[in-house]
Design a protein around this motif. Sequence first.
Motif, PDB file in Angstrom:
ATOM      1  N   TYR A 140      48.981  50.950  32.482  1.00  0.00           N
ATOM      2  CA  TYR A 140      49.367  52.315  32.863  1.00  0.00           C
ATOM      3  C   TYR A 140      50.566  52.774  32.036  1.00  0.00           C
ATOM      4  O   TYR A 140      50.566  53.877  31.482  1.00  0.00           O
ATOM      5  N   GLN A 163      55.964  58.104  37.322  1.00  0.00           N
ATOM      6  CA  GLN A 163      55.009  58.615  38.318  1.00  0.00           C
ATOM      7  C   GLN A 163      55.611  59.779  39.099  1.00  0.00           C
ATOM      8  O   GLN A 163      54.952  60.801  39.311  1.00  0.00           O
ATOM      9  N   THR A 172      58.356  52.677  35.916  1.00  0.00           N
ATOM     10  CA  THR A 172      57.033  53.113  36.358  1.00  0.00           C
ATOM     11  C   THR A 172      57.155  54.154  37.460  1.00  0.00           C
ATOM     12  O   THR A 172      56.490  55.198  37.417  1.00  0.00           O
TER      13      THR A 172
END
Length: 110
Positions: free
Chosen positions: A6, A54, A50
Amino acid sequence: MVDLAYLEMMWRELANSYGDNPKHIDTWFGNIIDAYSEPHRHYHNLNHITQVIQDLHTIAKREKINDPRWIEWAAWFHDYCYEPGNPNNEQNSAEVAEKCLSMLGFGELT
């Protein structure tokens, strides 16, 4: 557990939108992974970056921010340099970001 696939997808999407030098894009992704994986990092780590990425995308969509890429660049590098107790972490991180952006083809940043 960090989803490196990701993170790599998000990094490549951002970096490819500004530059086309795969070598530098790959190198800087590796540098970012290494920096946020340093053993002394308990919070400013890959999980943190991360979550920041997000959250940024969620907020950008909700607030209808047309081009959140500049904010995303800051997100990727905001804790790149992290030495506990060092008052220059943010400045050092900004200098690294400037070096990366220059290598990716941004030219001089002011």
